[in-house]
Every structure is written in C-alpha cells, then in structure tokens.
Write a protein that holds these residues in place. Structure first.
Motif, mmCIF file in Angstrom:
data_model
loop_
_atom_site.group_PDB
_atom_site.id
_atom_site.type_symbol
_atom_site.label_atom_id
_atom_site.label_comp_id
_atom_site.label_asym_id
_atom_site.label_seq_id
_atom_site.Cartn_x
_atom_site.Cartn_y
_atom_site.Cartn_z
ATOM 1 N N PHE A 71 0.871 -1.170 0.000
ATOM 2 C CA PHE A 71 0.000 0.000 0.000
ATOM 3 C C PHE A 71 0.910 1.222 0.000
ATOM 4 O O PHE A 71 2.058 1.155 0.436
ATOM 5 C CB PHE A 71 -0.891 0.012 1.236
ATOM 6 N N ASP A 72 0.395 2.355 -0.445
ATOM 7 C CA ASP A 72 1.215 3.569 -0.568
ATOM 8 C C ASP A 72 1.916 3.946 0.728
ATOM 9 O O ASP A 72 3.057 4.383 0.707
ATOM 10 C CB ASP A 72 0.366 4.749 -1.044
ATOM 11 N N ALA A 73 1.243 3.791 1.871
ATOM 12 C CA ALA A 73 1.821 4.221 3.146
ATOM 13 C C ALA A 73 2.721 3.165 3.795
ATOM 14 O O ALA A 73 3.327 3.431 4.828
ATOM 15 C CB ALA A 73 0.696 4.602 4.116
ATOM 16 N N VAL A 144 -6.964 3.999 2.326
ATOM 17 C CA VAL A 144 -6.270 3.910 1.048
ATOM 18 C C VAL A 144 -7.242 4.411 -0.017
ATOM 19 O O VAL A 144 -8.387 3.968 -0.078
ATOM 20 C CB VAL A 144 -5.767 2.470 0.757
ATOM 21 N N GLU A 145 -6.797 5.383 -0.795
ATOM 22 C CA GLU A 145 -7.620 5.985 -1.845
ATOM 23 C C GLU A 145 -8.996 6.380 -1.312
ATOM 24 O O GLU A 145 -10.017 6.179 -1.965
ATOM 25 C CB GLU A 145 -7.731 5.033 -3.032
#
Length: 160
Positions: A71-73, A144-145
């Motif tokens: 995930f991005d984080a 997320v998003e």
C-alpha cells in the motif's frame, strides 16, 4: 447459501460475459466495473487473482484478490494480501455470494500460508461496511484511496 456456488477462472470464453456483470445502480459509484478490474489484473500479473463466482452456469459475482502488494503508506518491503474487488450482480445480493467470495479468498490466502486478509471499503449509506464487519473485518485506522482499510485474522497457517 447455494451449494452450487463455485469459482471459475476468467477465460476467452467467459471474459465478455464477465465484463457485462453489473451491480445495482445505487452501488455503481462504490465499485469499479469488471473490465477495469481485469485491466488491473493484467497489469499486476501474478499478484492479482481474478475469479468469477458462478451459480450453476450463471455468473453471479466477480472477485479479485491480491498477493504481495504494498500500500502507498507501507514501509519498503512490506506487502499485503487480500480482497481487492468484489462485485455481486444486481439481484443476487442476500444469497451468500459475497460471503462465499470472501471465504474463497481466505481459503486461497491460507493455502499460501498467509495470516491476514486485507480489504478496503467506501463509507456510504448503502456501502459494504456492515457486510465486512459481519464477516469479522476490523478497521485498521488506515485509509487507502479514501477507503477504510479493514483486516480479517485468518489464524495460523494451515487452519480454517
């Protein structure tokens, strides 16, 4: 729940029917069309696991799991596994299609030795949060998003 539910792979013979699967009109803003999910599956290769849920010969749902996706984080090297997409055909909700799909993803993750099933959902009046909560998903406090991230403990590998 129908005992006839089963998962099938997306093939050249069923891909067009898969792309015609449509959720209820009031839920269309909450899920991506199957065709868009299949494009992502193509781009993610072996890390995506798209399947149709069929009842007899009728397509009643679509799911796509993910494996080893950051995930991005997440810090470098941290990946997750879980349910990326779940579309239940209009008129098929309340029959156990979604529960079956989640259980099948959990089964596949356990088979691969994973302990946690991650998913995310939109917060909306007609959204899927109550469904995921009933299945035991707990929010992680992350998003997320713009979606809430939830996790389901699958227990020790080889259980369940």
């Amino acid at each position: 729940m129908s005992s006839a539910f089963r998962l099938v792979e997306i093939t050249t013979e069923n891909v067009e029917d898969a792309c015609r699967l449509s959720v209820r009109p009031d839920q269309q803003r909450l899920v991506q069309p199957v065709a868009q999910s299949l494009a992502l599956a193509y781009a993610f290769g072996e890390r995506a696991w798209p399947r149709l849920v069929v009842d007899g010969e009728e397509i009643v749902g679509f799911l796509m799991a993910f494996f080893d996706v950051p995930f991005d984080a997440d810090p470098p090297g941290v990946t997750r596994d879980g349910l990326w997409r779940l579309n239940v055909a209009a008129g098929q909700q309340g029959r156990g299609v979604g529960r079956f799909a989640v259980e099948e993803v959990a089964r596949e993750l356990r088979r691969r030795g994973r302990r946690t099933l991650t998913t995310s959902w939109h917060v909306a009046g007609n959204g899927p949060e109550p469904f995921y909560r009933r299945l035991g998903f707990r929010p992680t406090g992350e998003s997320v998003e713009g979606e809430i991230v939830g996790e389901l403990d699958l227990g020790a590998p080889g259980t369940g």
